[in-house]
Design an enzyme around this catalytic site. Structure first.
Site, PDB file in Angstrom:
ATOM      1  N   HIS A  94       0.776  -1.160  -0.040  1.00  0.00           N
ATOM      2  CA  HIS A  94       0.173  -0.082  -0.147  1.00  0.00           C
ATOM      3  C   HIS A  94       1.014   1.065   0.178  1.00  0.00           C
ATOM      4  O   HIS A  94       2.083   1.008   0.623  1.00  0.00           O
ATOM      5  CB  HIS A  94      -0.904   0.003   1.340  1.00  0.00           C
ATOM      6  CG  HIS A  94      -1.869  -0.872   1.561  1.00  0.00           C
ATOM      7  ND1 HIS A  94      -1.126  -2.151   2.464  1.00  0.00           N
ATOM      8  CD2 HIS A  94      -3.042  -1.122   1.481  1.00  0.00           C
ATOM      9  CE1 HIS A  94      -2.065  -3.070   2.301  1.00  0.00           C
ATOM     10  NE2 HIS A  94      -3.375  -2.363   2.011  1.00  0.00           N
ATOM     11  N   ASP A  98      -5.650 -13.921   9.448  1.00  0.00           N
ATOM     12  CA  ASP A  98      -4.579 -13.778   8.583  1.00  0.00           C
ATOM     13  C   ASP A  98      -3.576 -14.676   9.109  1.00  0.00           C
ATOM     14  O   ASP A  98      -2.292 -14.265   8.894  1.00  0.00           O
ATOM     15  CB  ASP A  98      -4.050 -12.191   8.288  1.00  0.00           C
ATOM     16  CG  ASP A  98      -4.984 -11.586   7.928  1.00  0.00           C
ATOM     17  OD1 ASP A  98      -5.934 -12.057   6.772  1.00  0.00           O
ATOM     18  OD2 ASP A  98      -5.120 -10.171   7.805  1.00  0.00           O
ATOM     19  N   GLU A 126      -9.139 -13.861  -1.341  1.00  0.00           N
ATOM     20  CA  GLU A 126      -8.311 -14.081  -0.106  1.00  0.00           C
ATOM     21  C   GLU A 126      -9.038 -15.179   0.515  1.00  0.00           C
ATOM     22  O   GLU A 126     -10.156 -15.084   0.898  1.00  0.00           O
ATOM     23  CB  GLU A 126      -8.150 -13.128   0.617  1.00  0.00           C
ATOM     24  CG  GLU A 126      -7.381 -13.354   1.821  1.00  0.00           C
ATOM     25  CD  GLU A 126      -7.020 -11.639   2.703  1.00  0.00           C
ATOM     26  OE1 GLU A 126      -6.584 -10.917   1.869  1.00  0.00           O
ATOM     27  OE2 GLU A 126      -7.127 -11.649   3.927  1.00  0.00           O
ATOM     28  N   GLU A 160     -10.805  -6.822  -4.401  1.00  0.00           N
ATOM     29  CA  GLU A 160     -10.538  -8.037  -3.403  1.00  0.00           C
ATOM     30  C   GLU A 160     -11.850  -8.078  -2.478  1.00  0.00           C
ATOM     31  O   GLU A 160     -12.210  -7.153  -1.748  1.00  0.00           O
ATOM     32  CB  GLU A 160      -9.555  -7.698  -2.526  1.00  0.00           C
ATOM     33  CG  GLU A 160      -8.988  -8.627  -1.424  1.00  0.00           C
ATOM     34  CD  GLU A 160      -7.736  -8.487  -0.879  1.00  0.00           C
ATOM     35  OE1 GLU A 160      -6.714  -8.065  -1.510  1.00  0.00           O
ATOM     36  OE2 GLU A 160      -7.650  -8.549   0.396  1.00  0.00           O
ATOM     37  N   ASP A 190       2.416   2.066   3.234  1.00  0.00           N
ATOM     38  CA  ASP A 190       3.193   1.255   3.639  1.00  0.00           C
ATOM     39  C   ASP A 190       4.629   1.278   3.589  1.00  0.00           C
ATOM     40  O   ASP A 190       5.690   0.979   4.309  1.00  0.00           O
ATOM     41  CB  ASP A 190       3.160  -0.392   3.082  1.00  0.00           C
ATOM     42  CG  ASP A 190       1.721  -1.055   3.253  1.00  0.00           C
ATOM     43  OD1 ASP A 190       1.150  -0.755   4.082  1.00  0.00           O
ATOM     44  OD2 ASP A 190       1.444  -1.910   2.619  1.00  0.00           O
TER      45      ASP A 190
HETATM   46  C1  XLS Z   1      -7.529  -6.956   4.590  1.00  0.00           C
HETATM   47  C2  XLS Z   1      -7.178  -6.996   3.006  1.00  0.00           C
HETATM   48  C3  XLS Z   1      -5.915  -6.179   2.746  1.00  0.00           C
HETATM   49  C4  XLS Z   1      -5.892  -6.058   1.197  1.00  0.00           C
HETATM   50  C5  XLS Z   1      -5.228  -4.892   0.736  1.00  0.00           C
HETATM   51  O1  XLS Z   1      -8.454  -7.773   5.118  1.00  0.00           O
HETATM   52  O2  XLS Z   1      -6.838  -8.344   2.794  1.00  0.00           O
HETATM   53  O3  XLS Z   1      -4.810  -6.686   3.318  1.00  0.00           O
HETATM   54  O4  XLS Z   1      -5.197  -7.428   0.815  1.00  0.00           O
HETATM   55  O5  XLS Z   1      -5.849  -3.844   1.057  1.00  0.00           O
HETATM   56 NI    NI Z   2      -5.864  -9.180   1.254  1.00  0.00          NI
HETATM   57 NI    NI Z   3      -7.653  -9.830   4.596  1.00  0.00          NI
END
Ligand code: XLS
Ligand code: NI
Ligand code: NI
Length: 442
Positions: free
Chosen positions: A107, A315, A274, A238, A110
Site C-alpha cells: 500500500h 490472517d 483471499e 478484493e 506501507d
Molecule cells: C484486508 C485485506 C488487505 C488487502 C489490501 O483484510 O486483505 O490486506 O489485501 O488492502
Molecule cells: Ni488481502
Molecule cells: Ni484480509
C-alpha cells in the site's frame, strides 16, 4: 540526526533459503518448494508466483486492541520518516531476496508513513518510489501489485470512494492517483482495490444505492486515468464481506461480479481472492475461486487462513494442504496464473516475536502451496476425478439432454419426457469417493 547506513543486514545469521528436499531437518530450508522443478509445462516458480505482503511482514508490529506492539523491528527505530522508510525497504528486499520471492505487494503508506500535509506525503512517496525502483533493479524482485490504504486514516471512518462527504472522496482519489502512478513507475503488474471501509456500519444513515454509484464512478475514473498513463495491467477487486465495516459492498465473488457487470467494468477488472475473506463470507476458498473462474475473472490470490474457532480475519499463514489442493485444482483448471500470483497476506502471531519467525511462516506457506500444486497437478493428470465429474452430467451429452442444453426443448417437452421415462433411478453423488481421490494424492 544520525547518518543512515545503507545496506545494513537485518536478518543476521539467515542466508538464502534453499530447497533441500523432504529428508532435510533444516528449519530454514524448503522441503517441497523447488523453484526450478517442473510441474507439467511450467516450473514451480512460474506456477505459484509468490509475493510478500509489505504491510504484514515489515510494518505490522503485533499491537492488538488489548495490548501494545510486541515486535521490535530494528528497521523501525529511526525518528526520521525517510530514514525509517529506507531501513524498512532494505529489510524488505533483504527478506524477499533471501526467501526467494519473485514478487511483493504494498500500500502507498506501507512504504513510507503518511505526513501531516498532502504535499509532504507526495514528496515522501516520490522519494521512496525512486528508492524502490533501485532496490527492484538490484534484486530482480518485481511488483505484483500496488494499492492505496483507504482505511487507516481517520478521514476514512465513513468510507473512502463511498464517503457521504465529497471532500473525502477527493482525498481518496488523490491517493489512488498517486498509488497508480507509483505502480506504473515500478512496473507493477496489477493494481488492487480492497474496500475495507466501502460499506456501512448502519443502514439508517446510509444511502446504499448512491454510495455504490459513487464507487462505480470512482473505479471508472481510476481505470480511465490508469489506461491514459499507459497502465495495461489488470485492476483487481478484493472481496471481503465485513471487517472493518459491518457490511462491505464487495461482499464476495458473486456480489463483485454482478457489480462489475452492472457498471460495465468487466473488461478491465478481475478479482483478487483471499482465503480468510472467503471463510468470513461463509464460503470455501474453492467456491470463491470457482465463481470467479467461471466468470473469467480469476485474477490473483491473497494466501492466508482463518481460524476454525474464531470468526474474524486472523490472517494466519496457510498450512492446510488438503484445502489448498482444492484451491489449486480450480486455479490449474482455469489455466493457471498469468498476471496474478500468490500474495502472502498473512501475519505471524503477536507472540511470534523473533525475526526468524517471518522466515518460518513463509517457508511453511510456500511449502504447503508447493505440495498442493503437485497434488492438484497429479489429480488432473490421473484424470479419474475429472472423468467422474464429467460422467455425472452424461445424460446431457446425447439425446434429449443434449437438446435441452441446445435450447431445443420447452417446459411441456420436459413434462412429456417425465411421463414416458418414469421415476429416475437413484444415482449416487459419491462425495466420499471424490474426497478419497484427493486424499490419495495429497
Ligand atoms: C484486508 C485485506 C488487505 C488487502 C489490501 O483484510 O486483505 O490486506 O489485501 O488492502
Ligand atoms: Ni488481502
Ligand atoms: Ni484480509
Amino acid at each position: 540526526m544520525k547518518e543512515r547506513t545503507a545496506g545494513n543486514e537485518f536478518f543476521k545469521g539467515i542466508g538464502p533459503i534453499r530447497f533441500e528436499g523432504i529428508k532435510s531437518d533444516n528449519p530454514l530450508a524448503f522441503r517441497f518448494y523447488n523453484p526450478t522443478a517442473k510441474v507439467g509445462k511450467k516450473t514451480m516458480e512460474q506456477h505459484l508466483r509468490f509475493a510478500v505482503a509489505y504491510w504484514h511482514s515489515f510494518c505490522g508490529t503485533g499491537g492488538d486492541p488489548f495490548g501494545l506492539p510486541t515486535k521490535n523491528f530494528p528497521w523501525l527505530t529511526s525518528s526520521d520518516p525517510i530514514h525509517r522508510a529506507k531501513d524498512k525497504m532494505d529489510a524488505a528486499f533483504e527478506f524477499m531476496t533471501k526467501i526467494g520471492a519473485p514478487f511483493y505487494c504494498f500500500h502507498d503508506y506501507d512504504i513510507v508513513d503518511e505526513a501531516i500535509t498532502l504535499k509532504e506525503s507526495e514528496k515522501r512517496l516520490e522519494t521512496m518510489v525512486a528508492y524502490a525502483k533501485q532496490k527492484q533493479k538490484e534484486s530482480g524482485v518485481k511488483l505484483l501489485w500496488g494499492t492505496a490504504n483507504l482505511f487507516s486514516n481517520p478521514r476514512y471512518m465513513n468510507g473512502a470512494a463511498t464517503n457521504p462527504d465529497f471532500h473525502v472522496v477527493c482525498h481518496a482519489g488523490t491517493q489512488v492517483k498517486n498509488a497508480i502512478d507509483a505502480t506504473i513507475a515500478l512496473g507493477g503488474i496489477n493494481y488492487v482495490f480492497w474496500g475495507g471501509r466501502e460499506g456501512y456500519l448502519s443502514l439508517l444513515n446510509t444511502d446504499m444505492k448512491r454510495e455504490q454509484e459513487h464507487m462505480a464512478r470512482f473505479l471508472h475514473m481510476a481505470r480511465d486515468y490508469g489506461r491514459k498513463q499507459g497502465f495495461n495491467g489488470t485492476f483487481l477487486i478484493e472481496p471481503k464481506p465485513m471487517e472493518p465495516s459491518k457490511h462491505q459492498y464487495d461482499f464476495d465473488s458473486a456480489t463483485v461480479i454482478s457489480f462489475l457487470r452492472e457498471y460495465d467494468l468487466m473488461d478491465d477488472f478481475k478479482l483478487n481472492l483471499e482465503v480468510n475473506h472467503a471463510t468470513l463470507a461463509h464460503h470455501t476458498f474453492q467456491h470463491e475461486l470457482q465463481v470467479a473462474a467461471d466468470a473469467g475473472v480469476l485474477g490473483s490470490m491473497d494466501a492466508n487462513r482463518g481460524d476454525y474457532q474464531n470468526g474474524w480475519d486472523t490472517d494466519q499463514f496457510p498450512n492446510n494442504v488438503y484445502e489448498l489442493t482444492e484451491a489449486m485444482l480450480v486455479v490449474l483448471q482455469s489455466g493457471g496464473f498469468t498476471a496474478g500470483g500468490i500474495n502472502f497476506d498473512a501475519k505471524t502471531r503477536r507472540n511470534s516475536s523473533d525475526l526468524a519467525d517471518i522466515f518460518y511462516a513463509h517457508i511453511g506457506g510456500i511449502d504447503a502451496f508447493a505440495r498442493a500444486l503437485v497434488a492438484a497437478h497429479t489429480i488432473l493428470e490421473d484424470g479419474e476425478y475429472t472423468k467422474l465429474r464429467k460422467q455425472r452430467y452424461g445424460t446431457f451429452d446425447s439425446g434429449k439432454g443434449k437438446e435441452f442444453e441446445r435450447n431445443k426443448l420447452s417446459l411441456t417437452d420436459l413434462r412429456d419426457l417425465a411421463h414416458t421415462t418414469g421415476e429416475p433411478a437413484q444415482i449416487s453423488g459419491r462425495q466420499e469417493y471424490f474426497e478419497n481421490i484427493l486424499s490419495k494424492f495429497v
